[in-house]
Design a protein around this motif. Structure first.
Motif, mmCIF file in Angstrom:
data_model
loop_
_atom_site.group_PDB
_atom_site.id
_atom_site.type_symbol
_atom_site.label_atom_id
_atom_site.label_comp_id
_atom_site.label_asym_id
_atom_site.label_seq_id
_atom_site.Cartn_x
_atom_site.Cartn_y
_atom_site.Cartn_z
ATOM 1 N N UNK A 221 0.839 -1.188 0.000
ATOM 2 C CA UNK A 221 0.000 0.000 0.000
ATOM 3 C C UNK A 221 0.880 1.247 0.000
ATOM 4 N N UNK A 222 0.442 2.250 -0.749
ATOM 5 C CA UNK A 222 1.259 3.455 -0.892
ATOM 6 C C UNK A 222 1.389 4.241 0.407
ATOM 7 N N UNK A 223 0.476 4.045 1.362
ATOM 8 C CA UNK A 223 0.520 4.818 2.610
ATOM 9 C C UNK A 223 1.266 4.090 3.721
ATOM 10 N N UNK A 224 1.949 3.011 3.389
ATOM 11 C CA UNK A 224 2.736 2.279 4.375
ATOM 12 C C UNK A 224 4.207 2.321 3.995
ATOM 13 N N UNK A 225 5.049 2.245 5.011
ATOM 14 C CA UNK A 225 6.488 2.232 4.780
ATOM 15 C C UNK A 225 7.177 1.636 5.990
ATOM 16 N N UNK A 226 8.172 0.827 5.739
ATOM 17 C CA UNK A 226 8.906 0.246 6.865
ATOM 18 C C UNK A 226 9.664 1.328 7.628
ATOM 19 N N UNK A 327 19.294 9.765 11.208
ATOM 20 C CA UNK A 327 19.321 8.587 10.334
ATOM 21 C C UNK A 327 17.909 8.219 9.876
ATOM 22 N N UNK A 328 16.911 8.433 10.719
ATOM 23 C CA UNK A 328 15.527 8.172 10.331
ATOM 24 C C UNK A 328 15.101 9.083 9.185
ATOM 25 N N UNK A 329 15.412 10.377 9.300
ATOM 26 C CA UNK A 329 15.054 11.329 8.261
ATOM 27 C C UNK A 329 15.784 10.999 6.963
ATOM 28 N N UNK A 330 17.055 10.616 7.070
ATOM 29 C CA UNK A 330 17.843 10.306 5.877
ATOM 30 C C UNK A 330 17.307 9.079 5.153
ATOM 31 N N UNK A 331 16.929 8.035 5.901
ATOM 32 C CA UNK A 331 16.393 6.827 5.269
ATOM 33 C C UNK A 331 15.004 7.069 4.684
ATOM 34 N N UNK A 332 14.217 7.921 5.320
ATOM 35 C CA UNK A 332 12.917 8.273 4.750
ATOM 36 C C UNK A 332 13.092 8.978 3.413
ATOM 37 N N UNK A 333 14.116 9.827 3.332
ATOM 38 C CA UNK A 333 14.400 10.511 2.071
ATOM 39 C C UNK A 333 14.930 9.542 1.032
ATOM 40 N N UNK A 334 15.817 8.641 1.428
ATOM 41 C CA UNK A 334 16.400 7.674 0.501
ATOM 42 C C UNK A 334 15.332 6.786 -0.114
ATOM 43 N N UNK A 335 14.391 6.328 0.698
ATOM 44 C CA UNK A 335 13.364 5.403 0.226
ATOM 45 C C UNK A 335 12.101 6.103 -0.266
ATOM 46 N N UNK A 336 12.077 7.433 -0.193
ATOM 47 C CA UNK A 336 10.910 8.212 -0.582
ATOM 48 C C UNK A 336 9.670 7.702 0.168
ATOM 49 N N UNK A 337 9.775 7.664 1.488
ATOM 50 C CA UNK A 337 8.700 7.155 2.342
ATOM 51 C C UNK A 337 7.520 8.118 2.340
ATOM 52 N N UNK A 338 6.301 7.618 2.557
ATOM 53 C CA UNK A 338 5.134 8.505 2.640
ATOM 54 C C UNK A 338 5.204 9.391 3.863
ATOM 55 N N UNK A 339 4.512 10.489 3.821
ATOM 56 C CA UNK A 339 4.529 11.430 4.933
ATOM 57 C C UNK A 339 3.835 10.821 6.151
ATOM 58 N N UNK A 340 4.448 10.992 7.293
ATOM 59 C CA UNK A 340 3.863 10.557 8.553
ATOM 60 C C UNK A 340 4.431 11.439 9.654
ATOM 61 N N UNK A 341 3.753 11.545 10.801
ATOM 62 C CA UNK A 341 4.201 12.451 11.857
ATOM 63 C C UNK A 341 5.624 12.186 12.319
ATOM 64 N N UNK A 342 6.435 13.243 12.304
ATOM 65 C CA UNK A 342 7.792 13.229 12.853
ATOM 66 C C UNK A 342 8.754 12.337 12.070
#
Length: 360
Positions: A221-226, A327-342
């Protein structure tokens, strides 16, 4: 001419060895090992995907495009390995007496792909034919055997990510997770989550460094991300330890440690820089004090026993968050994670507040 043929054989063998070393690092070696060939392929294909992403207007469109990135890059490795191997065998065929480079290349491709339309009668060249055919089959078989292992690890990862939606809402929120446990199970039951997610972090660290392509495999699902799931659980544990007036839970501490070690080791594999110094406030976190206060207000409004010393709670929370913030922010950017709080882009224009779900 003899010297040239000797050099061609050595160069050809070196190319073949490099292709196989790349395949072994990517498909066989049970530990993290950066590989220049795989890295080049993934970066090159990401560059092509980024061109396509410029035309996407919404996150769902970008997610649909990026869903093909990891599978496409992974499958592109096989022809690249075979091509490099064919160049290696071309040099060796020419060195052993094949008349010209075109015939040598044609023979190497025929042997690697076991087509058999080009072969040589001399013993040394026949042995090279069989060697190329064997290695070509082995390389294809390795990739086929690799995929089930990857998808088994992917399924285990995504099962926990899907379950988190039940406990933490959509998009997942640490505040929502704590609130639901307070309402449904009781906060004392959170310890079960810390233990299960400590195991999850350990498994993800192992699989996402030894099978690095898994980092880019997106959720069904597009709204989920590890990555978003990891951030939610870590924030929930950090809030529980810093701001919730309940007895200290050592499992939450272990969960946070397992989590930030997992994210750091994955970041190390991709050569992502982050701050190792865990001292706050020398290195501020991306979550603002106002966001933190708003989160505690929501928890308090839902009947969660919030600490009365909010100043100390903020210092304690920041002390936990600083371990995984960058590191959390960097991996979210690397994987193009969906937006979620914080989690994800924390610039002011893209900050996602923790808001109640519709109808609350």
């Amino acid at each position: 001419m003899i010297v040239l043929r000797v050099l061609a054989f050595i160069l050809g063998f070196a190319l073949l060895a490099e292709a196989w070393l790349s395949a072994i690092k990517t498909l066989v070696l049970p530990r993290s090992a950066r590989d220049p060939i795989a890295g080049f392929v993934f970066r090159s294909i990401r560059w092509l995907f980024n061109i396509r992403l410029k035309r996407a207007r919404t996150y769902k469109q970008r997610d649909r495009i990026m869903a093909f990135y990891a599978p496409f890059s992974l499958l592109a490795l096989l022809p690249i390995w075979l091509f490099i191997s064919s160049l290696g065998f071309t040099g060796m065929y020419w060195a052993l007496g094949v008349d010209d480079l075109y015939t040598a290349f044609r023979t190497s491709i025929s042997s690697l792909l076991t087509l058999g339309f080009a072969s040589q009668d001399r013993m040394s060249l026949t042995l090279l034919d069989f060697t190329a055919a064997t290695l070509g089959l082995m390389m294809i078989a390795l990739l086929i055997a690799y995929l089930p292992s990857m998808y088994n690890a992917f399924s285990r990862r995504e099962a926990a990510v899907a379950l988190l939606e039940v406990r933490a809402g959509k998009p997942p929120s640490a505040v929502e997770m704590i609130s639901r446990y307070q309402r449904i199970h009781g906060l004392d039951k959170l310890s079960e989550q810390w233990q299960s997610w400590e195991t999850w972090f350990t498994e993800v660290e192992e699989s996402h460094t030894s099978l690095a392509a898994l980092v880019f495999f997106r959720s069904p699902r597009s709204d989920r991300s590890w990555v978003a799931a990891a951030g939610t659980v870590l924030d929930a544990a950090a809030l529980t330890r810093s701001s919730i007036d309940i007895p200290p839970e050592p499992r939450a501490d272990l969960c946070i440690r397992a989590g930030y070690l997992c994210l750091r080791h994955i970041a190390d594999f991709f050569n992502i820089a982050y701050n190792h110094d865990p001292h706050y406030p020398d290195h501020p976190i991306s979550v603002s004090r106002d966001e933190f206060e708003a989160a505690l207000d929501r928890l308090e409004a839902r009947g969660v026993p919030v600490s009365t010393d909010r100043e100390q709670a903020w210092v304690d929370y920041a002390g936990w968050r600083v371990n995984y913030d960058q590191v959390l922010i960097a991996l979210a950017d690397l994987t193009m994670a969906p937006e979620s709080p914080w989690t994800g882009d924390r610039s002011p224009s893209k900050t996602i507040p923790i808001t109640p779900p519709p109808g609350e």
